[in-house]
Design a protein around this motif. Structure first.
Motif, PDB file in Angstrom:
ATOM      1  N   SER A 413       0.870  -1.175   0.000  1.00 24.49           N
ATOM      2  CA  SER A 413       0.000   0.000   0.000  1.00 24.49           C
ATOM      3  C   SER A 413       0.907   1.224   0.000  1.00 24.49           C
ATOM      4  CB  SER A 413      -0.903   0.004   1.234  1.00 24.49           C
ATOM      5  OG  SER A 413      -1.789  -1.090   1.210  1.00 24.49           O
ATOM      6  N   LEU A 414       0.990   1.894  -1.149  1.00 23.89           N
ATOM      7  CA  LEU A 414       1.901   3.021  -1.302  1.00 23.89           C
ATOM      8  C   LEU A 414       1.161   4.335  -1.108  1.00 23.89           C
ATOM      9  CD1 LEU A 414       4.035   1.928  -4.404  1.00 23.89           C
ATOM     10  CD2 LEU A 414       4.479   1.538  -1.970  1.00 23.89           C
ATOM     11  N   CYS A 415       1.850   5.282  -0.492  1.00 26.23           N
ATOM     12  CA  CYS A 415       1.291   6.603  -0.214  1.00 26.23           C
ATOM     13  C   CYS A 415       2.179   7.653  -0.875  1.00 26.23           C
ATOM     14  CB  CYS A 415       1.230   6.827   1.298  1.00 26.23           C
ATOM     15  SG  CYS A 415       0.588   8.441   1.787  1.00 26.23           S
ATOM     16  N   SER A 416       1.582   8.494  -1.715  1.00 25.19           N
ATOM     17  CA  SER A 416       2.358   9.547  -2.360  1.00 25.19           C
ATOM     18  C   SER A 416       2.322  10.816  -1.519  1.00 25.19           C
ATOM     19  CB  SER A 416       1.835   9.827  -3.769  1.00 25.19           C
ATOM     20  OG  SER A 416       0.551  10.407  -3.734  1.00 25.19           O
ATOM     21  N   SER A 417       3.285  11.678  -1.774  1.00 24.17           N
ATOM     22  CA  SER A 417       3.428  12.904  -1.002  1.00 24.17           C
ATOM     23  C   SER A 417       2.836  14.079  -1.761  1.00 24.17           C
ATOM     24  CB  SER A 417       4.908  13.137  -0.704  1.00 24.17           C
ATOM     25  OG  SER A 417       5.093  14.243   0.147  1.00 24.17           O
ATOM     26  N   TRP A 425      -1.574  19.527  -7.719  1.00 26.84           N
ATOM     27  CA  TRP A 425      -0.927  18.270  -7.354  1.00 26.84           C
ATOM     28  C   TRP A 425      -1.865  17.080  -7.548  1.00 26.84           C
ATOM     29  CZ3 TRP A 425       3.906  16.679  -5.210  1.00 26.84           C
ATOM     30  CH2 TRP A 425       4.894  17.681  -5.264  1.00 26.84           C
ATOM     31  N   ALA A 426      -3.142  17.290  -7.300  1.00 32.84           N
ATOM     32  CA  ALA A 426      -4.110  16.212  -7.516  1.00 32.84           C
ATOM     33  C   ALA A 426      -4.133  15.785  -8.978  1.00 32.84           C
ATOM     34  CB  ALA A 426      -5.497  16.649  -7.059  1.00 32.84           C
ATOM     35  N   GLU A 427      -4.059  16.758  -9.885  1.00 29.28           N
ATOM     36  CA  GLU A 427      -4.130  16.451 -11.306  1.00 29.28           C
ATOM     37  C   GLU A 427      -2.805  15.944 -11.872  1.00 29.28           C
ATOM     38  OE1 GLU A 427      -5.485  20.049 -13.090  1.00 29.28           O
ATOM     39  OE2 GLU A 427      -7.588  19.761 -12.490  1.00 29.28           O
ATOM     40  N   LEU A 428      -1.685  16.555 -11.435  1.00 25.86           N
ATOM     41  CA  LEU A 428      -0.391  16.258 -12.046  1.00 25.86           C
ATOM     42  C   LEU A 428       0.444  15.238 -11.280  1.00 25.86           C
ATOM     43  CD1 LEU A 428       0.674  19.864 -13.137  1.00 25.86           C
ATOM     44  CD2 LEU A 428      -0.551  18.117 -14.450  1.00 25.86           C
ATOM     45  N   SER A 429       0.015  14.896 -10.071  1.00 27.37           N
ATOM     46  CA  SER A 429       0.776  13.921  -9.288  1.00 27.37           C
ATOM     47  C   SER A 429      -0.109  12.768  -8.814  1.00 27.37           C
ATOM     48  CB  SER A 429       1.443  14.598  -8.084  1.00 27.37           C
ATOM     49  OG  SER A 429       2.171  13.661  -7.320  1.00 27.37           O
ATOM     50  N   ALA A 430      -1.128  13.075  -8.008  1.00 28.94           N
ATOM     51  CA  ALA A 430      -1.961  12.006  -7.442  1.00 28.94           C
ATOM     52  C   ALA A 430      -2.642  11.177  -8.521  1.00 28.94           C
ATOM     53  CB  ALA A 430      -3.003  12.593  -6.493  1.00 28.94           C
ATOM     54  N   ARG A 431      -3.161  11.831  -9.570  1.00 28.69           N
ATOM     55  CA  ARG A 431      -3.870  11.095 -10.620  1.00 28.69           C
ATOM     56  C   ARG A 431      -2.936  10.174 -11.403  1.00 28.69           C
ATOM     57  NH1 ARG A 431      -7.605  14.699 -14.227  1.00 28.69           N
ATOM     58  NH2 ARG A 431      -8.693  14.784 -12.217  1.00 28.69           N
ATOM     59  N   PRO A 432      -1.779  10.656 -11.901  1.00 28.64           N
ATOM     60  CA  PRO A 432      -0.872   9.737 -12.606  1.00 28.64           C
ATOM     61  C   PRO A 432      -0.314   8.631 -11.716  1.00 28.64           C
ATOM     62  CG  PRO A 432      -0.304  12.029 -13.077  1.00 28.64           C
ATOM     63  CD  PRO A 432      -1.312  12.052 -11.989  1.00 28.64           C
ATOM     64  N   LEU A 433      -0.227   8.914 -10.422  1.00 32.73           N
ATOM     65  CA  LEU A 433       0.325   7.909  -9.499  1.00 32.73           C
ATOM     66  C   LEU A 433      -0.731   6.935  -8.993  1.00 32.73           C
ATOM     67  CD1 LEU A 433       2.694  10.151  -7.329  1.00 32.73           C
ATOM     68  CD2 LEU A 433       3.397   8.287  -8.836  1.00 32.73           C
ATOM     69  N   ILE A 436      -0.447   3.102  -8.924  1.00 35.38           N
ATOM     70  CA  ILE A 436       0.460   2.400  -7.996  1.00 35.38           C
ATOM     71  C   ILE A 436       0.288   2.858  -6.549  1.00 35.38           C
ATOM     72  CG2 ILE A 436       2.195   2.027  -9.804  1.00 35.38           C
ATOM     73  CD1 ILE A 436       3.875   4.210  -8.303  1.00 35.38           C
ATOM     74  N   ALA A 437      -0.219   4.087  -6.345  1.00 41.33           N
ATOM     75  CA  ALA A 437      -0.345   4.639  -4.989  1.00 41.33           C
ATOM     76  C   ALA A 437      -1.779   5.081  -4.757  1.00 41.33           C
ATOM     77  CB  ALA A 437       0.616   5.812  -4.803  1.00 41.33           C
ATOM     78  N   GLN A 438      -2.510   4.329  -3.969  1.00 38.98           N
ATOM     79  CA  GLN A 438      -3.919   4.644  -3.698  1.00 38.98           C
ATOM     80  C   GLN A 438      -4.096   5.490  -2.435  1.00 38.98           C
ATOM     81  OE1 GLN A 438      -3.342   1.098  -4.803  1.00 38.98           O
ATOM     82  NE2 GLN A 438      -3.600   2.199  -6.741  1.00 38.98           N
ATOM     83  N   LEU A 439      -2.988   5.982  -1.895  1.00 35.78           N
ATOM     84  CA  LEU A 439      -3.040   6.879  -0.744  1.00 35.78           C
ATOM     85  C   LEU A 439      -2.276   8.153  -1.067  1.00 35.78           C
ATOM     86  CD1 LEU A 439      -2.197   4.390   2.167  1.00 35.78           C
ATOM     87  CD2 LEU A 439      -4.412   5.467   1.781  1.00 35.78           C
ATOM     88  N   VAL A 440      -2.750   9.295  -0.566  1.00 35.95           N
ATOM     89  CA  VAL A 440      -1.976  10.534  -0.604  1.00 35.95           C
ATOM     90  C   VAL A 440      -1.822  11.041   0.827  1.00 35.95           C
ATOM     91  CG1 VAL A 440      -2.671  11.212  -2.921  1.00 35.95           C
ATOM     92  CG2 VAL A 440      -3.993  12.021  -0.950  1.00 35.95           C
ATOM     93  N   ARG A 487      -7.331   7.422  -1.502  1.00 30.66           N
ATOM     94  CA  ARG A 487      -7.752   7.741  -0.141  1.00 30.66           C
ATOM     95  C   ARG A 487      -6.692   8.590   0.550  1.00 30.66           C
ATOM     96  NH1 ARG A 487     -10.471   2.999   3.014  1.00 30.66           N
ATOM     97  NH2 ARG A 487     -11.790   4.718   3.665  1.00 30.66           N
ATOM     98  N   ILE A 488      -7.088   9.202   1.634  1.00 28.16           N
ATOM     99  CA  ILE A 488      -6.225  10.162   2.337  1.00 28.16           C
ATOM    100  C   ILE A 488      -5.522   9.488   3.505  1.00 28.16           C
ATOM    101  CG2 ILE A 488      -6.216  12.277   3.724  1.00 28.16           C
ATOM    102  CD1 ILE A 488      -8.638  13.194   2.045  1.00 28.16           C
ATOM    103  N   SER A 489      -4.240   9.758   3.622  1.00 25.41           N
ATOM    104  CA  SER A 489      -3.468   9.372   4.806  1.00 25.41           C
ATOM    105  C   SER A 489      -3.132  10.658   5.550  1.00 25.41           C
ATOM    106  CB  SER A 489      -2.194   8.632   4.399  1.00 25.41           C
ATOM    107  OG  SER A 489      -1.370   8.390   5.531  1.00 25.41           O
ATOM    108  N   LEU A 490      -3.900  10.970   6.587  1.00 23.06           N
ATOM    109  CA  LEU A 490      -3.631  12.169   7.384  1.00 23.06           C
ATOM    110  C   LEU A 490      -2.558  11.793   8.405  1.00 23.06           C
ATOM    111  CD1 LEU A 490      -4.894  15.111   7.479  1.00 23.06           C
ATOM    112  CD2 LEU A 490      -5.986  14.343   9.572  1.00 23.06           C
TER     113      LEU A 490
END
Length: 652
Positions: A413-417, A425-433, A436-440, A487-490
């Motif tokens: 379970s990978l979490c992106s920063s 960041w949601a469009e250019l990082s979280a979406r392409p990732l 492989i990464a279902q957590l931000v 999903r969110i990792s707070l």
């Protein structure tokens, strides 16, 4: 301008701060309804609106255990002076020598005619170290040119207990046979609590160990290492810790961490993750080079800007198992390559047929660690982390690392920063990732109350409590821009600067409201993980030489753990009710008002089996909750009067 004495009342009526009134500019901070009655005590109603506690049938939603996480970042006094059992400061001689005498910082020289010189180091970095740091690796050479005169080094300020056994270790080399005396004394060196000798005769580095058991306690003792013979000794590392330690960690701190019910432990950071090289941890603990902090005084202000690498991956996993927490590891994508981070995954999860799984087994850990949660760096996009802080640049780095890691262990379970909430960041990082990464990762720190005047205590308290609403607002903003499968990792939340000031009931009420909010929003807003920042010396536990105390935040966290894994019946910022698998209900209720009492009506058709009130006469630091059993009152009247800034725990 009104009279200065009226400013606080005016601020309350306008639902603004004094600073905003004077400046004419809105600070855009969420307001609390508690501000409505701010002002002279006689003008405020004596009681807030009564609250009736309902026990509805449990729903299908569970309270995720992963909401009850914490951090273990190597910052400030979390490790040194906190979790670590190590008592010596600068035990590996990092930095520059002291002015005019050549001795290492935190140490004092023994012998007026002795010669002190930094020499070739014993400590070193492991493979995969690419950072450009300096002054990390030194040894301290002491030459005694005169027979019959003492030479050596000492350190002040050690807290020792009568009858407790301490392990002293020294990595030393000498050109000739020397007999070293190691003594625990008073600060002046007149009283000797215990003294032992060890004989050094190796020209190459060798580790020696003795036990010291002082016959008296001293909160400000010295350790003195010296000899009277002619000759030189070179010290690579020194160590002193209680014999009764857990892998170099304090057992009393570990017991408190377990008592609080931490379900996820995030390590090694946080910001420190960007300074960490996991392969250094494969070296013996005395040989691991100190890390010089890139962020300088912010991450390591209490240890001269260095971390002494007392805890490695094996120790961290052992700690997680000891307290019952799931490990959550943050990689260093700036300085470690994708191959090196994949090797870390293999070390943790690979079997003995893999290169690094076999290495783990050879080190005594046959079974894989099965680490599921991994974060692809920390707080990229804010600018203070080394590496590419643009969404596109970070995305590429994270993709390269994440794919290599998943090749090694496919079900991570990978979490992106990123600086969420951020549409870019949601469009250019979280979406392409997202493949492989279902957590931000999202972080939030509430308003830090600045208690500098008695006239502003209420206002500062209310501003802190009101900032919990800002947490909800930012979570909703992130949810609006993120893909539905993300999903969110707070994984960092707290009151800002909780680590630099005494803890208080203000922090405790904030934590109670925040944890209620997390349980309420977990399903609605897709919060999968939440980690308080952080347990040791930064919010929940206050650790000193003589013991460990639980702060108001720690008390609240320990209460809220009873909801973990239960079925959710009802959740709001004010109250949470859950149904436990064993049967029965758990309820926690918060009265966040500064002045007003709250009447809590308890359903008469449900047998209340436990009722505990956590309250305090003050919100000012230092303060913690007083615990009071109110079960008889609850059973007799089917209601309870909650005083201001209090938390109620109920079990049915």
């Amino acid at each position: 301008m009104p009279d200065i004495a009226l400013l606080n009342r005016l601020a309350a009526e306008l639902r603004a701060s004094v600073v905003e009134i004077l400046s004419g500019e809105s600070l855009n901070v969420a307001r609390s309804s508690n501000l409505d009655g701010s002002g002279a005590g006689g003008e405020e109603t004596a009681e807030s609106k009564p609250c009736s506690l309902e026990l509805p049938p449990p729903g299908e939603l569970m309270v995720p255990a992963y909401l009850f996480g914490s951090n273990l970042e190597h910052t400030r006094s979390c490790i040194q002076g906190g979790l670590s059992a190590q008592m010596l400061r600068n035990r590996k001689f990092a930095g520059k020598p002291l002015a005019c005498n050549g001795c290492a910082m935190e140490w004092y020289p023994i012998g007026q005619r002795a010669v002190f010189t930094f020499d070739q180091p014993y400590t070193r970095h492991g493979e995969g170290y690419h950072m450009n740091r300096i002054l990390e690796c030194n040894s301290l050479c002491i030459l005694n040119p005169h027979l019959g005169q003492s030479a050596g080094l000492g350190q002040h300020g050690l807290a020792i207990r009568q009858g407790e056994t301490y392990l002293f270790g020294a990595v030393v080399r000498a050109g000739k046979k020397l007999t070293l005396s190691v003594a625990l004394t008073d600060r002046a060196g007149n009283l000797v609590y215990d003294c032992r000798t060890l004989t050094v005769e190796a020209a190459e580095w060798e580790r020696y160990e003795i036990e010291l058991t002082p016959h008296a306690a001293d909160p400000n003792a010295d350790i003195r290492i010296y000899w009277d013979e002619e000759g030189a000794a070179c010290f690579g590392a020194l160590s002193l810790m209680p014999k009764d330690n857990f892998r170099g960690m304090r057992r009393d701190v570990i017991e408190k961490m377990g008592e609080m019910g931490i379900k996820v432990l995030r390590w090694p950071g946080g910001n420190f993750a960007g300074e960490y090289n996991w392969m250094d941890g494969l070296l013996p603990v005395d040989m691991r080079a100190p890390f010089q902090s890139y962020l300088g005084l912010e991450t390591q202000p209490h240890t001269m800007g260095y971390d002494y690498h007392e805890i490695n991956t094996d120790d961290f996993i052992a700690l997680c198992r000891e307290i019952g927490a799931e490990p959550f590891i943050t990689i260093n994508p700036c300085w470690n390559t994708p191959e090196e981070n994949a090797a870390w995954v293999e070390y943790c999860n690979g079997d003995s047929s893999t290169k690094y799984g076999r290495l783990r087994a050879e080190r005594g850990y046959e079974e894989p660690y099965h680490v599921q949660l991994w974060s692809l760096g920390n707080e990229f996009g804010y600018g203070h982390m080394e590496g590419d802080n643009t969404p596109g640049g970070y995305c590429q780095t994270a993709l390269e690392n994440g794919r290599k890691m998943l090749e090694t262990s496919p079900n991570l379970s990978l979490c992106s920063s990123g600086p969420y909430p951020s549409k870019e960041w949601a469009e250019l990082s979280a979406r392409p990732l997202s493949s492989i990464a279902q957590l931000v990762s999202q972080h939030y720190y509430g308003y830090a109350p600045c208690y500098t005047s008695l006239s502003t205590v209420e206002q500062e308290y209310n501003r802190c409590i009101a900032s919990v609403s800002r947490m909800r607002e930012l979570i909703h903003q992130s949810r609006k821009w993120l893909e539905s499968n993300v999903r969110i990792s707070l994984d960092e939340w707290n009151v800002w600067y909780a680590w630099y000031r005494p803890s208080s009931v203000t922090d405790g009420i904030y934590a109670a409201l925040a944890m209620h909010l997390l349980m309420e929003e977990a399903e609605k807003s897709g919060i999968a993980v939440a980690c308080h920042f952080q347990a040791v010396n930064e919010g929940m536990l206050c650790v000193g030489p003589e013991g460990v105390t639980m702060t108001a935040q720690g008390q609240v966290f320990s209460l809220m753990k009873h909801h973990a894994g239960n079925r959710l019946c009802f959740a709001s910022q004010e109250a949470v009710v859950t149904s436990s698998p064993e049967g029965g209900f758990i309820a926690t209720v918060v009265n966040a008002s500064f002045h007003r009492e709250k009447t809590m009506d308890i359903p008469g058709d449900s047998a209340c089996r436990e009722a505990v009130l956590y309250s305090s006469a003050t919100v000012l630091p230092p303060s913690a909750f007083e615990k009071k059993d109110v079960l008889e009152a609850a059973q007799a009247a089917h209601s309870l009067r909650m005083p201001p800034h209090s938390v109620l725990f109920l079990r049915f």
